[in-house]
Write a protein that holds these residues in place. Structure first.
Motif, PDB file in Angstrom:
ATOM      1  N   VAL A   1       0.841  -1.202   0.000  1.00  0.00           N
ATOM      2  CA  VAL A   1       0.000   0.000   0.000  1.00  0.00           C
ATOM      3  C   VAL A   1       0.880   1.256   0.000  1.00  0.00           C
ATOM      4  O   VAL A   1       0.582   2.241  -0.699  1.00  0.00           O
ATOM      5  N   MET A   2       1.967   1.228   0.758  1.00  0.00           N
ATOM      6  CA  MET A   2       2.888   2.370   0.776  1.00  0.00           C
ATOM      7  C   MET A   2       3.471   2.629  -0.612  1.00  0.00           C
ATOM      8  O   MET A   2       3.613   3.780  -1.050  1.00  0.00           O
ATOM      9  N   ILE A   3       3.807   1.568  -1.310  1.00  0.00           N
ATOM     10  CA  ILE A   3       4.351   1.708  -2.660  1.00  0.00           C
ATOM     11  C   ILE A   3       3.320   2.349  -3.589  1.00  0.00           C
ATOM     12  O   ILE A   3       3.650   3.219  -4.406  1.00  0.00           O
ATOM     13  N   LEU A   4       2.069   1.948  -3.450  1.00  0.00           N
ATOM     14  CA  LEU A   4       1.009   2.534  -4.276  1.00  0.00           C
ATOM     15  C   LEU A   4       0.850   4.024  -3.999  1.00  0.00           C
ATOM     16  O   LEU A   4       0.699   4.830  -4.931  1.00  0.00           O
ATOM     17  N   VAL A   5       0.885   4.409  -2.728  1.00  0.00           N
ATOM     18  CA  VAL A   5       0.726   5.824  -2.365  1.00  0.00           C
ATOM     19  C   VAL A   5       1.858   6.661  -2.947  1.00  0.00           C
ATOM     20  O   VAL A   5       1.639   7.721  -3.548  1.00  0.00           O
ATOM     21  N   ILE A   6       3.093   6.161  -2.811  1.00  0.00           N
ATOM     22  CA  ILE A   6       4.248   6.902  -3.338  1.00  0.00           C
ATOM     23  C   ILE A   6       4.164   6.972  -4.858  1.00  0.00           C
ATOM     24  O   ILE A   6       4.508   7.996  -5.467  1.00  0.00           O
ATOM     25  N   GLY A   7       3.705   5.907  -5.490  1.00  0.00           N
ATOM     26  CA  GLY A   7       3.556   5.904  -6.941  1.00  0.00           C
ATOM     27  C   GLY A   7       2.592   6.967  -7.419  1.00  0.00           C
ATOM     28  O   GLY A   7       2.834   7.645  -8.423  1.00  0.00           O
ATOM     29  N   VAL A   8       1.482   7.130  -6.691  1.00  0.00           N
ATOM     30  CA  VAL A   8       0.495   8.161  -7.050  1.00  0.00           C
ATOM     31  C   VAL A   8       1.106   9.552  -6.921  1.00  0.00           C
ATOM     32  O   VAL A   8       0.939  10.417  -7.797  1.00  0.00           O
ATOM     33  N   GLU A   9       1.821   9.797  -5.836  1.00  0.00           N
ATOM     34  CA  GLU A   9       2.434  11.113  -5.620  1.00  0.00           C
ATOM     35  C   GLU A   9       3.479  11.423  -6.695  1.00  0.00           C
ATOM     36  O   GLU A   9       3.557  12.549  -7.209  1.00  0.00           O
ATOM     37  N   LEU A  10       4.276  10.425  -7.042  1.00  0.00           N
ATOM     38  CA  LEU A  10       5.284  10.634  -8.071  1.00  0.00           C
ATOM     39  C   LEU A  10       4.647  10.868  -9.438  1.00  0.00           C
ATOM     40  O   LEU A  10       5.162  11.645 -10.255  1.00  0.00           O
ATOM     41  N   PHE A  11       3.549  10.208  -9.683  1.00  0.00           N
ATOM     42  CA  PHE A  11       2.836  10.401 -10.948  1.00  0.00           C
ATOM     43  C   PHE A  11       2.343  11.839 -11.062  1.00  0.00           C
ATOM     44  O   PHE A  11       2.483  12.481 -12.117  1.00  0.00           O
TER      45      PHE A  11
END
Length: 396
Positions: free
Chosen positions: A105-115
Motif C-alpha cells: 500500500v505504501m508503494i502505491l501511495v508513493i507511486g500516485v504522488e510521483l505520478f
C-alpha cells in the motif's frame, strides 16, 4: 558477500526450520536493505536536486519508500517471531503477510504522488543540467540494486519467505526504473527537450504503481488462503507413502499461519485387514517424523481400504479410468459397497477442483450423472452414492 554476511550474523544458519533462525535471516536482510536504500536515496536526491531532474528525484523517493518498506518488513519479522499465546494459539507468523500488505500500500501511495509530480513536470518542463556525476551515481545505484536483488532472492529462497522474494523482485524492478532515468537524462542532454525528463518520471511512477498492485495481490493471497506449494504437497505425499503398509493419502489440507508455521491434515489409506494397534502406532510415527524433521504439525486420519475383494478393486479401477476421461483432475476415495436384496450401493467420495462446485457451474452434477450411468451400464443392479468435495491440495 551473502554467505559472508550470513556467517557473521546468523547462528546455526542451516537450521532454517527453526523460527529463531528464520527471524534472524529476515532481520539481516531488512537491515542490509535499509542501509543500502538510504544510501541510494541520499545520492540520488542530492544529484536530482542539484541538477533539477524530477526523474532522478522521483527515483530517489522510490528508494526512500523501499527503505520504509524494509522497516515495515522488519517489524513484521519481529512481531511474527512472537510465540503462541491463549488468544493466538497458532502463533503470530502471519504478521509477515500483514507487513507485506502494508508495504504494498505504501508503494502505491508513493507511486500516485510521483505520478502527480511528474505530470506537472510534463506540463511545465524545467531545464535539466546533465553531468558526469549524474551518470556515475545512477550506474552505482544500478549495481547496488542488482546485488540487493540477488541477495534478497538467495535469502528469500533459503527461508521460503515471500516477503524477501517480493523485495528481490522490487529491487530488480528498480534496476529497470533507474536505467530508464539514466536514459532520460542522456536523451534530455543531447536532444535539448526538457519534457523527456517528466515523461520518464511518469514512466517510473507507472512502473512503481504496477509493481505495487502486483505486490498487493501477492500479499493478500496467503492471507485469504492460497493454494499450497505443489512441491510441499509432493513432499508430504512421498514421505507418507514411503512408510510400509501405506497405500496412499487423500483429503490433504495445509493451513498456512505464516512462514514456517503450517498445520497439515490428511487421510491415510491402509489395508482394512491390518492390525489396528499397529496401524495406529505407524500413524503416530509418521506424525512425529513430520514434526521433528519438517516442523509440520500433522494430524492423520486412518482410512481402511479393502484390498482382498476383487469386485471392489474392479470397481475402483473402472471409476478411475472413467474419471481420467471425464474429469482428469478429479479423484475418488473411501470406496465401499453395501449389497442389498434389490440393488447394491456403491458409495464413495469424489474430489473435484473447487471451481467445479460453484453455484452456476453444472460440471460437477454432470460428472455425478455420468459416473452413475457408467456404473449402471456395467452392473445393472449397482447405484452410485457420490459425495462431492473440493480438492484443497492436489496429490498424485
Amino acid at each position: 558477500m551473502t554467505e559472508l554476511l550470513v556467517k557473521l550474523f546468523i547462528k546455526h544458519p542451516d537450521n532454517i526450520a527453526d523460527r529463531a533462525v528464520h527471524t534472524a535471516y529476515g532481520n539481516l536482510a531488512c537491515f542490509v536493505c535499509i542501509f543500502c536504500n538510504l544510501m541510494l536515496f541520499a545520492g540520488k536526491f542530492i544529484v536530482g536536486t542539484i541538477f533539477g531532474s524530477v526523474a532522478i528525484t522521483a527515483d530517489a523517493m522510490n528508494n526512500l519508500s523501499d527503505a520504509s518498506s524494509n522497516v515495515v518488513s522488519l517489524v513484521g519479522f519481529r512481531l511474527g517471531a512472537k510465540p503462541a499465546d491463549d488468544e493466538h494459539p497458532y502463533g503470530h507468523a502471519r504478521y509477515e503477510y500483514i507487513a507485506g500488505l502494508a508495504v504494498s500500500v505504501m508503494i502505491l501511495v508513493i507511486g500516485v504522488e510521483l505520478f502527480k509530480e511528474s505530470f506537472l513536470k510534463v506540463l511545465h518542463p524545467t531545464p535539466v543540467t546533465f553531468s558526469l556525476l549524474t551518470v556515475v551515481v545512477l550506474l552505482a545505484c544500478i549495481a547496488v540494486k542488482l546485488w540487493m536483488s540477488v541477495f534478497n532472492r538467495k535469502i528469500g529462497n533459503r527461508i521460503h519467505s515471500e516477503t524477501l522474494i517480493a523485495t528481490a523482485a522490487d529491487a530488480r524492478n528498480d534496476v529497470v526504473s533507474t536505467s530508464a532515468v539514466l536514459i532520460a537524462s542522456i536523451a534530455t542532454y543531447f536532444s535539448g527537450v526538457d519534457r523527456i525528463d517528466g515523461v520518464m518520471g511518469l514512466a517510473v511512477a507507472v512502473f512503481i504503481l504496477w509493481s505495487g498492485i502486483g505486490l498487493v495481490r501477492d500479499t493478500i493471497s496467503p492471507i485469504l488462503g492460497a493454494a499450497p506449494d505443489p512441491e510441499l504437497i509432493d513432499y508430504i505425499e512421498k514421505k507418507a507413502t514411503s512408510y510400509p503398509g501405506v497405500l496412499g493419502i487423500h483429503d490433504l489440507m495445509i493451513h498456512d499461519y505464516g512462514p514456517g508455521n503450517k498445520l497439515v491434515s490428511f487421510h491415510i489409506e491402509m489395508p482394512a485387514n491390518s492390525d489396528v494397534m499397529a496401524s495406529h502406532d505407524l500413524i503416530d510415527s509418521i506424525e512425529r517424523d513430520f514434526q521433528v524433521h519438517d516442523h509440520l504439525l500433522v494430524t492423520i486420519h486412518f482410512d481402511p481400504v479393502v484390498v482382498d475383494d476383487p469386485h471392489i478393486q474392479e470397481l475402483r479401477q473402472f471409476l478411475k479410468e472413467k474419471l481420467a476421461t471425464l474429469a482428469p483432475d478429479a479423484d475418488i476415495h473411501d470406496l465401499r459397497i453395501v449389497p442389498g436384496p434389490t440393488h447394491t450401493n456403491v458409495i464413495f467420495d469424489c474430489a473435484v477442483p473447487a471451481d467445479m462446485l460453484a453455484a452456476k457451474d453444472h460440471r460437477a452434477n454432470k460428472l455425478v450423472v455420468e459416473l452413475r450411468n457408467a456404473v449402471a451400464d456395467r452392473w445393472k443392479d449397482h447405484f452410485c452414492v457420490i459425495q462431492l468435495e473440493p480438492i484443497y491440495a492436489k496429490t498424485k
